[in-house]
Design an enzyme around this catalytic site. Sequence first.
Site, PDB file in Angstrom:
ATOM      1  N   ALA A  11       0.816  -1.216   0.000  1.00 11.91           N
ATOM      2  CA  ALA A  11       0.000   0.000   0.000  1.00 11.91           C
ATOM      3  C   ALA A  11       0.852   1.269   0.000  1.00 11.91           C
ATOM      4  O   ALA A  11       0.321   2.367  -0.118  1.00 11.91           O
ATOM      5  CB  ALA A  11      -0.939   0.003   1.205  1.00 11.91           C
ATOM      6  N   CYS A  12       2.167   1.118   0.128  1.00 11.33           N
ATOM      7  CA  CYS A  12       3.085   2.260   0.226  1.00 11.33           C
ATOM      8  C   CYS A  12       3.771   2.496  -1.120  1.00 11.33           C
ATOM      9  O   CYS A  12       4.424   1.602  -1.659  1.00 11.33           O
ATOM     10  CB  CYS A  12       4.120   1.970   1.313  1.00 11.33           C
ATOM     11  N   GLY A  13       3.653   3.708  -1.646  1.00  8.25           N
ATOM     12  CA  GLY A  13       4.265   4.049  -2.924  1.00  8.25           C
ATOM     13  C   GLY A  13       5.779   3.930  -2.903  1.00  8.25           C
ATOM     14  O   GLY A  13       6.388   3.436  -3.860  1.00  8.25           O
ATOM     15  N   ARG A  16       6.609   0.278  -3.092  1.00  8.45           N
ATOM     16  CA  ARG A  16       6.385  -0.240  -4.460  1.00  8.45           C
ATOM     17  C   ARG A  16       7.506   0.197  -5.391  1.00  8.45           C
ATOM     18  O   ARG A  16       7.978  -0.575  -6.231  1.00  8.45           O
ATOM     19  CB  ARG A  16       5.030   0.219  -4.998  1.00  8.45           C
TER      20      ARG A  16
END
Length: 143
Positions: A11-13, A16
Site C-alpha cells: 500500500a506504500c508508494g 512499491r
Amino acid sequence: MPNITIYHNPACGTSRNVLALIRNSGEEPQVIEYLKTPPDRATLEALIAAMGITPRELLRQKGTPYDALGLISTKWTDAQLIDFMLHEPILINRPIVVTPLGTRLCRPSEVVLDLLPQPQQGAFTKEDGEAVVNEKGVRIAKP
C-alpha cells in the site's frame, strides 16, 4: 534462494518503487509483507543493528497510532519501542532492504540503488513521474 529481501507494504508508494527498482536490476527478491508476517523480536533487533540506527529512527509516524500511543515522549526505552513495533507492525517504517551490500531503510526509494549488486537494466520512473534511472541504467543526478 534470493539474495535480496524487502520488508514491503504494497500500500506504500515508496515501497512499491523500491521493489520495482530491485526488479529493474534483474533481481527477484524475497518479499516479506511485514504487516501480514511481522518480524519477531530477534529479527527486528538484528535489522535495526544492521542498519546502524536506533529503534526510534525506525518508527513510522504518518498513518500509525504513533501519536495516540504517546511515542513522541522520550520516556520510552529502546526495548519498549521495539515492543510497540512488534504489537503494531504499522509502526515499522518501510521499506527495509537486505542485500549482500548492506541493510537500509530505503527512504527515499533511490537509496536502494546503493544496495543492489547488479546495475539497473533500463530506465526507471517512480510512480509520481520522477525519473530516477535513464535508459542506459544510470542514476539521474538530482539538480
